[in-house]
Design an enzyme around this catalytic site. Structure first.
Site, PDB file in Angstrom:
ATOM      1  N   ARG A  38       0.823  -1.213   0.000  1.00  0.00           N
ATOM      2  CA  ARG A  38       0.000   0.000   0.000  1.00  0.00           C
ATOM      3  C   ARG A  38       0.855   1.261   0.000  1.00  0.00           C
ATOM      4  NH1 ARG A  38      -4.753  -2.037   4.074  1.00  0.00           N
ATOM      5  NH2 ARG A  38      -6.037  -2.953   2.426  1.00  0.00           N
ATOM      6  N   LYS A 201     -17.524 -17.260   1.064  1.00  0.00           N
ATOM      7  CA  LYS A 201     -18.977 -17.366   1.208  1.00  0.00           C
ATOM      8  C   LYS A 201     -19.762 -16.787   0.050  1.00  0.00           C
ATOM      9  CE  LYS A 201     -19.002 -16.399   6.139  1.00  0.00           C
ATOM     10  NZ  LYS A 201     -19.323 -15.173   6.860  1.00  0.00           N
ATOM     11  N   GLY A 353      -9.012  -8.742  -1.098  1.00  0.00           N
ATOM     12  CA  GLY A 353      -7.806  -8.840  -0.276  1.00  0.00           C
ATOM     13  C   GLY A 353      -7.068 -10.153  -0.450  1.00  0.00           C
ATOM     14  N   GLY A 376     -13.186  -4.183  -0.511  1.00  0.00           N
ATOM     15  CA  GLY A 376     -14.578  -3.741  -0.472  1.00  0.00           C
ATOM     16  C   GLY A 376     -14.859  -2.663  -1.504  1.00  0.00           C
TER      17      GLY A 376
HETATM   18  P1  ADP Z   1     -11.252 -12.045  -1.125  1.00  0.00           P
HETATM   19  O1  ADP Z   1     -10.554 -11.512   0.098  1.00  0.00           O
HETATM   20  O2  ADP Z   1     -10.310 -12.175  -2.289  1.00  0.00           O
HETATM   21  O3  ADP Z   1     -12.497 -11.297  -1.447  1.00  0.00           O
HETATM   22  P2  ADP Z   1     -12.650 -14.052   0.424  1.00  0.00           P
HETATM   23  O4  ADP Z   1     -12.313 -13.312   1.662  1.00  0.00           O
HETATM   24  O5  ADP Z   1     -14.043 -14.117  -0.022  1.00  0.00           O
HETATM   25  O6  ADP Z   1     -11.708 -13.552  -0.790  1.00  0.00           O
HETATM   26  O7  ADP Z   1     -12.218 -15.584   0.598  1.00  0.00           O
HETATM   27  C1  ADP Z   1     -10.910 -15.968   0.905  1.00  0.00           C
HETATM   28  C2  ADP Z   1     -10.871 -17.144   1.844  1.00  0.00           C
HETATM   29  O8  ADP Z   1     -11.667 -18.227   1.389  1.00  0.00           O
HETATM   30  C3  ADP Z   1      -9.460 -17.667   1.962  1.00  0.00           C
HETATM   31  O9  ADP Z   1      -9.043 -17.538   3.300  1.00  0.00           O
HETATM   32  C4  ADP Z   1      -9.571 -19.123   1.547  1.00  0.00           C
HETATM   33  O10 ADP Z   1      -8.776 -19.993   2.306  1.00  0.00           O
HETATM   34  C5  ADP Z   1     -11.028 -19.426   1.765  1.00  0.00           C
HETATM   35  N1  ADP Z   1     -11.468 -20.574   0.957  1.00  0.00           N
HETATM   36  C6  ADP Z   1     -11.504 -20.637  -0.386  1.00  0.00           C
HETATM   37  N2  ADP Z   1     -11.936 -21.848  -0.786  1.00  0.00           N
HETATM   38  C7  ADP Z   1     -12.177 -22.583   0.325  1.00  0.00           C
HETATM   39  C8  ADP Z   1     -12.648 -23.917   0.573  1.00  0.00           C
HETATM   40  N3  ADP Z   1     -12.954 -24.737  -0.439  1.00  0.00           N
HETATM   41  N4  ADP Z   1     -12.805 -24.291   1.855  1.00  0.00           N
HETATM   42  C9  ADP Z   1     -12.499 -23.454   2.869  1.00  0.00           C
HETATM   43  N5  ADP Z   1     -12.050 -22.204   2.707  1.00  0.00           N
HETATM   44  C10 ADP Z   1     -11.879 -21.761   1.446  1.00  0.00           C
HETATM   45 MG    MG Z   2     -11.026 -11.742   2.207  1.00  0.00          MG
END
Ligand code: ADP
Ligand code: MG
Length: 395
Positions: A38, A201, A353, A376
């Site tokens: 950053r 999720k 992130g 976000g």
């Molecule tokens: P971002 O930060 O890129 O928006 P998210 O916060 O939605 O992504 O999701 C990231 C998390 O999801 C990571 O910590 C990853 O380990 C977890 N994750 C991804 N696939 C799985 C899975 N099949 N089972 C459990 N956790 C998962």
């Molecule tokens: Mg995340």
């Protein structure tokens, strides 16, 4: 379309003092910055202002000190890292307003950089307080926002303050972020337009999925989110993470995609294990997930399928890892998708992130058209929401 944001180059900064809101909310290990991404992201704006003879005053938040001055949330380590990166002196004021700020700002020489202490040491920052904003702007001539990751929140330093300052603009980073995401939001993204969605999720990403459904040609689903889609199709997913209350939503999305002629792809195979800490997993067809198994990554056939689509895509947006990539045993899916996207000659954007961390870990960040610094904020912009910190910069 709304009017474009004003940019740094629209302003005459020579001989003036420029307040630059940056996002130096960096991870710390005691008094050391462990990831300076950053800070580096703000360097082009800082350098541009200095080249044009302006004096730079930086302001940022760090962590959640809850409106109180707490030494563990001092920006001192960030100031030290910035001084190393710039090879110049960075003078840290002990407060962002009042006498401490005044002294540092008014004594500032052109080659030096002033940095104000953590904005969130004052509760008025998060309250978007106008009097506080007046104090922040008291000793500066120009306002620049280069804190993209903070622009979706109406806080004083990104909202109340620029409203008070006639000379205001987006910094180079904010401008680049807005341009990249607006290109995907615009009327004619180059096609095929492929979106890859994964992560923890479905519930975190419902709005993005729905917006993307209106625009993309192909939607590739991975991550824990994919398990909910697999379960919604009636497949047995063992002990995998599933959001039971989102099964109906997943079914609706599958039907919607069919109606709109969008190809919504879910994994054909997954990597399973009986523990998140397993040191290796087994690839298996989605029809044969065992009762005690968890799907922790997309499988090699799915990587191959998704990869083919990504390589020929002309626009790509990716958010959310394909698996539990923090464990190397379940990182192949995420890195495979990251590589295919890097190979694409189209316009490629990654946001989020954890997704950005994965791209950086894979050493592929340079090979994308744009790597968004705001989790976000980038999703909200893509969803077509108005970001308070960006809207105030429109002419
Ligand atoms: P971002 O930060 O890129 O928006 P998210 O916060 O939605 O992504 O999701 C990231 C998390 O999801 C990571 O910590 C990853 O380990 C977890 N994750 C991804 N696939 C799985 C899975 N099949 N089972 C459990 N956790 C998962
Ligand atoms: Mg995340």
């Amino acid at each position: 379309m709304s009017t474009p944001v004003r940019t740094l180059d629209d302003l005459e900064v020579g001989g003036r003092t420029v307040f630059v809101r940056v996002d130096f909310n960096v991870p710390l290990d005691g008094t050391r910055v462990t990831d300076d991404t950053r800070i580096r992201a703000a360097l082009p704006t800082i350098k541009r202002i200095q080249e044009r003879g302006g004096r730079v005053v930086l302001a940022s938040h760090l962590g959640r000190p809850n409106g109180k001055k707490k030494p563990e949330f001092s920006l001192e380590p960030a100031a030290a890292r910035l001084a190393e990166l710039m090879g110049t002196e960075v003078l840290l004021a002990d407060d962002c307003i009042g006498d401490g700020a005044k002294k540092v700002i008014t004594d500032l020489r052109e080659s030096q950089i002033a940095m104000l202490e953590n904005l969130r040491f004052h509760p008025e920052e998060e309250a978007d307080d106008e009097l506080f904003a007046r104090e922040l702007g008291k000793y500066v001539d120009i306002y620049v926002n280069d804190a993209f990751g903070s622009s979706h929140r109406a806080h004083a330093s990104v909202h109340a303050l620029p409203k008070l300052m006639p000379m205001r603009a987006a910094g180079l980073l904010v401008h680049k972020e807005v341009a990249a995401l607006e290109k995907l939001r615009g009327n004619n993204p180059d096609r095929p337009y492929v979106a890859v969605l994964g992560g923890a999720k479905v519930s975190d990403k419902i709005e993005v999925i729905e917006v993307l459904m209106e625009r993309v040609d192909e939607l590739l689903i991975g991550g824990a989110m994919a398990n909910t889609f697999l379960a919604a199709q009636g497949l047995k997913v063992g002990k995998s993470r599933v959001e039971e209350d989102k099964l109906a939503l997943a079914r609706t999305l599958i039907l919607k995609a069919r109606e709109r002629n969008i190809q919504l792809l879910i994994p054909v195979d997954v990597v399973v294990a009986d523990s998140l800490k397993a040191t290796r997993g087994n690839a298996t067809d989605v029809n044969t997930i065992g009762e005690n198994e968890m799907a922790l990554d997309i499988g090699p056939r799915t990587v191959q399928q998704y990869g083919e689509r990504l390589r020929r895509a002309k626009s790509v947006f990716w958010n959310g890892p394909m698996g539990l990539f923090e464990n190397p045993a379940f990182a192949d899916g995420t890195f495979g998708v990251a590589r295919a996207m890097a190979d694409s000659t189209g316009f490629t954007v990654v946001g989020g992130g954890d997704s950005v961390a994965a791209v950086q870990a894979a050493g592929l960040a340079e090979r994308y058209s744009h790597v968004s610094t705001g989790g976000g904020a980038s999703l909200e912009l893509l969803e077509g929401k108005k970001l308070p910190g960006v809207e105030v910069l429109r002419a």
